[in-house]
Write a protein that holds these residues in place. Sequence first.
Motif, PDB file in Angstrom:
ATOM      1  N   THR A 103       3.917  -0.599  -5.084  1.00 13.57           N
ATOM      2  CA  THR A 103       2.706   0.165  -5.397  1.00 13.57           C
ATOM      3  C   THR A 103       2.093   0.695  -4.102  1.00 13.57           C
ATOM      4  O   THR A 103       2.460   0.265  -3.003  1.00 13.57           O
ATOM      5  N   VAL A 104       1.150   1.606  -4.291  1.00 15.10           N
ATOM      6  CA  VAL A 104       0.430   2.161  -3.150  1.00 15.10           C
ATOM      7  C   VAL A 104      -0.205   1.030  -2.337  1.00 15.10           C
ATOM      8  O   VAL A 104      -0.071   0.973  -1.115  1.00 15.10           O
ATOM      9  N   GLU A 105      -0.865   0.103  -3.028  1.00 14.65           N
ATOM     10  CA  GLU A 105      -1.541  -0.982  -2.299  1.00 14.65           C
ATOM     11  C   GLU A 105      -0.542  -1.909  -1.593  1.00 14.65           C
ATOM     12  O   GLU A 105      -0.769  -2.328  -0.463  1.00 14.65           O
ATOM     13  N   GLU A 106       0.563  -2.197  -2.255  1.00 12.38           N
ATOM     14  CA  GLU A 106       1.586  -3.034  -1.609  1.00 12.38           C
ATOM     15  C   GLU A 106       2.132  -2.331  -0.355  1.00 12.38           C
ATOM     16  O   GLU A 106       2.368  -2.969   0.675  1.00 12.38           O
ATOM     17  N   ASN A 107       2.310  -1.011  -0.450  1.00 16.16           N
ATOM     18  CA  ASN A 107       2.747  -0.252   0.718  1.00 16.16           C
ATOM     19  C   ASN A 107       1.757  -0.401   1.864  1.00 16.16           C
ATOM     20  O   ASN A 107       2.148  -0.636   3.007  1.00 16.16           O
ATOM     21  N   LEU A 108       0.473  -0.275   1.545  1.00 15.56           N
ATOM     22  CA  LEU A 108      -0.555  -0.398   2.594  1.00 15.56           C
ATOM     23  C   LEU A 108      -0.490  -1.786   3.225  1.00 15.56           C
ATOM     24  O   LEU A 108      -0.556  -1.935   4.447  1.00 15.56           O
ATOM     25  N   LEU A 109      -0.319  -2.801   2.390  1.00 20.20           N
ATOM     26  CA  LEU A 109      -0.316  -4.179   2.909  1.00 20.20           C
ATOM     27  C   LEU A 109       0.892  -4.464   3.801  1.00 20.20           C
ATOM     28  O   LEU A 109       0.803  -5.299   4.705  1.00 20.20           O
ATOM     29  N   THR A 110       1.997  -3.754   3.573  1.00 25.15           N
ATOM     30  CA  THR A 110       3.155  -3.975   4.460  1.00 25.15           C
ATOM     31  C   THR A 110       2.798  -3.627   5.904  1.00 25.15           C
ATOM     32  O   THR A 110       3.402  -4.156   6.837  1.00 25.15           O
ATOM     33  N   GLY A 111       1.814  -2.737   6.082  1.00 25.79           N
ATOM     34  CA  GLY A 111       1.400  -2.361   7.442  1.00 25.79           C
ATOM     35  C   GLY A 111       0.731  -3.493   8.191  1.00 25.79           C
ATOM     36  O   GLY A 111       0.605  -3.455   9.412  1.00 25.79           O
ATOM     37  N   ALA A 112       0.289  -4.514   7.469  1.00 26.43           N
ATOM     38  CA  ALA A 112      -0.465  -5.607   8.094  1.00 26.43           C
ATOM     39  C   ALA A 112       0.429  -6.773   8.501  1.00 26.43           C
ATOM     40  O   ALA A 112      -0.057  -7.795   8.964  1.00 26.43           O
ATOM     41  N   TYR A 113       1.755  -6.587   8.363  1.00 21.45           N
ATOM     42  CA  TYR A 113       2.625  -7.761   8.527  1.00 21.45           C
ATOM     43  C   TYR A 113       2.657  -8.381   9.914  1.00 21.45           C
ATOM     44  O   TYR A 113       2.940  -9.547  10.072  1.00 21.45           O
ATOM     45  N   THR A 114       2.346  -7.574  10.938  1.00 26.45           N
ATOM     46  CA  THR A 114       2.391  -8.141  12.297  1.00 26.45           C
ATOM     47  C   THR A 114       1.087  -8.835  12.683  1.00 26.45           C
ATOM     48  O   THR A 114       0.974  -9.385  13.771  1.00 26.45           O
ATOM     49  N   ARG A 115       0.102  -8.787  11.794  1.00 28.40           N
ATOM     50  CA  ARG A 115      -1.216  -9.304  12.169  1.00 28.40           C
ATOM     51  C   ARG A 115      -1.307 -10.811  12.022  1.00 28.40           C
ATOM     52  O   ARG A 115      -0.747 -11.394  11.112  1.00 28.40           O
ATOM     53  N   GLY A 116      -2.062 -11.415  12.904  1.00 31.91           N
ATOM     54  CA  GLY A 116      -2.221 -12.862  12.826  1.00 31.91           C
ATOM     55  C   GLY A 116      -3.531 -13.258  12.161  1.00 31.91           C
ATOM     56  O   GLY A 116      -3.765 -14.422  11.895  1.00 31.91           O
ATOM     57  N   ASP A 117      -4.401 -12.275  11.919  1.00 28.22           N
ATOM     58  CA  ASP A 117      -5.705 -12.639  11.361  1.00 28.22           C
ATOM     59  C   ASP A 117      -5.625 -12.823   9.842  1.00 28.22           C
ATOM     60  O   ASP A 117      -4.641 -12.508   9.205  1.00 28.22           O
ATOM     61  N   GLY A 118      -6.695 -13.300   9.257  1.00 26.19           N
ATOM     62  CA  GLY A 118      -6.671 -13.731   7.864  1.00 26.19           C
ATOM     63  C   GLY A 118      -6.834 -12.621   6.851  1.00 26.19           C
ATOM     64  O   GLY A 118      -7.003 -11.451   7.186  1.00 26.19           O
ATOM     65  N   ARG A 119      -6.758 -13.028   5.616  1.00 21.39           N
ATOM     66  CA  ARG A 119      -6.845 -12.130   4.483  1.00 21.39           C
ATOM     67  C   ARG A 119      -8.177 -11.368   4.468  1.00 21.39           C
ATOM     68  O   ARG A 119      -8.239 -10.211   4.048  1.00 21.39           O
ATOM     69  N   GLY A 120      -9.244 -12.020   4.930  1.00 20.11           N
ATOM     70  CA  GLY A 120     -10.558 -11.369   4.920  1.00 20.11           C
ATOM     71  C   GLY A 120     -10.569 -10.095   5.743  1.00 20.11           C
ATOM     72  O   GLY A 120     -11.039  -9.048   5.294  1.00 20.11           O
ATOM     73  N   ALA A 121      -9.996 -10.187   6.949  1.00 18.56           N
ATOM     74  CA  ALA A 121      -9.964  -9.027   7.848  1.00 18.56           C
ATOM     75  C   ALA A 121      -9.056  -7.946   7.275  1.00 18.56           C
ATOM     76  O   ALA A 121      -9.338  -6.748   7.379  1.00 18.56           O
ATOM     77  N   ILE A 122      -7.969  -8.383   6.662  1.00 20.87           N
ATOM     78  CA  ILE A 122      -7.032  -7.424   6.076  1.00 20.87           C
ATOM     79  C   ILE A 122      -7.692  -6.693   4.899  1.00 20.87           C
ATOM     80  O   ILE A 122      -7.581  -5.475   4.769  1.00 20.87           O
ATOM     81  N   ASP A 123      -8.415  -7.439   4.065  1.00 21.73           N
ATOM     82  CA  ASP A 123      -9.129  -6.810   2.946  1.00 21.73           C
ATOM     83  C   ASP A 123     -10.175  -5.814   3.430  1.00 21.73           C
ATOM     84  O   ASP A 123     -10.355  -4.752   2.838  1.00 21.73           O
ATOM     85  N   ALA A 124     -10.833  -6.156   4.522  1.00 19.92           N
ATOM     86  CA  ALA A 124     -11.852  -5.253   5.066  1.00 19.92           C
ATOM     87  C   ALA A 124     -11.205  -3.944   5.510  1.00 19.92           C
ATOM     88  O   ALA A 124     -11.748  -2.853   5.294  1.00 19.92           O
ATOM     89  N   ASP A 125     -10.022  -4.046   6.120  1.00 17.05           N
ATOM     90  CA  ASP A 125      -9.336  -2.830   6.560  1.00 17.05           C
ATOM     91  C   ASP A 125      -8.800  -2.030   5.378  1.00 17.05           C
ATOM     92  O   ASP A 125      -8.761  -0.802   5.418  1.00 17.05           O
ATOM     93  N   LEU A 126      -8.391  -2.725   4.343  1.00 11.34           N
ATOM     94  CA  LEU A 126      -7.943  -2.038   3.126  1.00 11.34           C
ATOM     95  C   LEU A 126      -9.105  -1.206   2.572  1.00 11.34           C
ATOM     96  O   LEU A 126      -8.931  -0.047   2.199  1.00 11.34           O
ATOM     97  N   GLU A 127     -10.292  -1.784   2.573  1.00 11.89           N
ATOM     98  CA  GLU A 127     -11.474  -1.036   2.112  1.00 11.89           C
ATOM     99  C   GLU A 127     -11.744   0.165   3.006  1.00 11.89           C
ATOM    100  O   GLU A 127     -12.111   1.239   2.535  1.00 11.89           O
ATOM    101  N   MET A 128     -11.556  -0.026   4.327  1.00 11.76           N
ATOM    102  CA  MET A 128     -11.744   1.077   5.270  1.00 11.76           C
ATOM    103  C   MET A 128     -10.762   2.215   4.944  1.00 11.76           C
ATOM    104  O   MET A 128     -11.135   3.386   4.893  1.00 11.76           O
ATOM    105  N   VAL A 129      -9.497   1.851   4.677  1.00 10.73           N
ATOM    106  CA  VAL A 129      -8.494   2.873   4.341  1.00 10.73           C
ATOM    107  C   VAL A 129      -8.891   3.589   3.046  1.00 10.73           C
ATOM    108  O   VAL A 129      -8.855   4.826   2.957  1.00 10.73           O
ATOM    109  N   TYR A 130      -9.321   2.834   2.044  1.00 11.53           N
ATOM    110  CA  TYR A 130      -9.726   3.444   0.769  1.00 11.53           C
ATOM    111  C   TYR A 130     -10.966   4.314   0.925  1.00 11.53           C
ATOM    112  O   TYR A 130     -11.155   5.292   0.207  1.00 11.53           O
TER     113      TYR A 130
END
Length: 248
Positions: A103-130
């Motif tokens: 899905t579109v969202e799964e594609n976006l999340l693949t971009g976060a794979y190298t990150r060491g920070d938590g789900r909270g920060a990743i969700d915040a960036d997902l909102e920024m992208v949206y």
Amino acid sequence: TLQETLLEVNNIEVIYNHVILVLKGVSLKVPKGGITALLGGNGAGKTTTLKAVSNLLHSERGEVTKGSISYRGEKVQDLEPAALVKMGVVQVMEGRHCFEHLTVEENLLTGAYTRGDGRGAIDADLEMVYNYFPRLKERRKSQAGYTSGGEQQMVAIGRALMSRPETILLDEPSMGLAPQLVEQIFGIVKSLNEEQGYTFLLAEQNTNVALRFAHYGYILESGRVVMDGRAADLRENPDVKEFYLGMS
Ligand code: ATP
């Protein structure tokens, strides 16, 4: 004002298959916080330059045989692409390359794979992208393979943003898109630059659009930089007008 140079390409030569000399000494500088355009026609060497920076030439039997590439003053030539992402440089490939079955969202999340920070920060960036690509939010549950070309370009840029880059190498964002969509995508790139401070190096055949949105441009012809300058000056340059903007 003097801006810090993030990426510096110094006199690089690139050869494919040990014999085909494609870049014949290309130099350029990408200042922090700027949008720098790499312009030129089909086959001029734009993609090759970006791939040299990302160290993606090996799979194409290409290699940098001369010159140097540095990021924040550190040599990056022999880094794995993932290591370069960790330094803050990410490439959006020409042709978009979504994972069609995700899905579109799964594609976006693949971009976060190298990150060491938590789900909270990743969700915040997902909102920024949206926030920048509201269309992707509407389409977030859709299989990427069934979205339009414009949406796939947005997914590709959004996925790059999910790695929290400092610098984004954007290859031919206008490719295959209707003029209105090209305007929209470039407008979003400009907002991302101005509001979030991302640095861009974009390769683009569409000189007209690129020079309206970029701060600085380099024009490549047959593997050489033939001209460079502030975008506003290039737009007024008689040769650029005649040969690249179709006005004379
Ligand atoms: P385009 O808009 O078509 O991507 P470009 O300016 O990005 O153009 P490059 O893709 O960098 O140009 O190609 C520069 C030159 O290198 C072209 O002449 C191309 O044919 C050649 N070239 C690219 N990839 C290879 C390869 N894997 N093997 C041999 N030659 C190649």
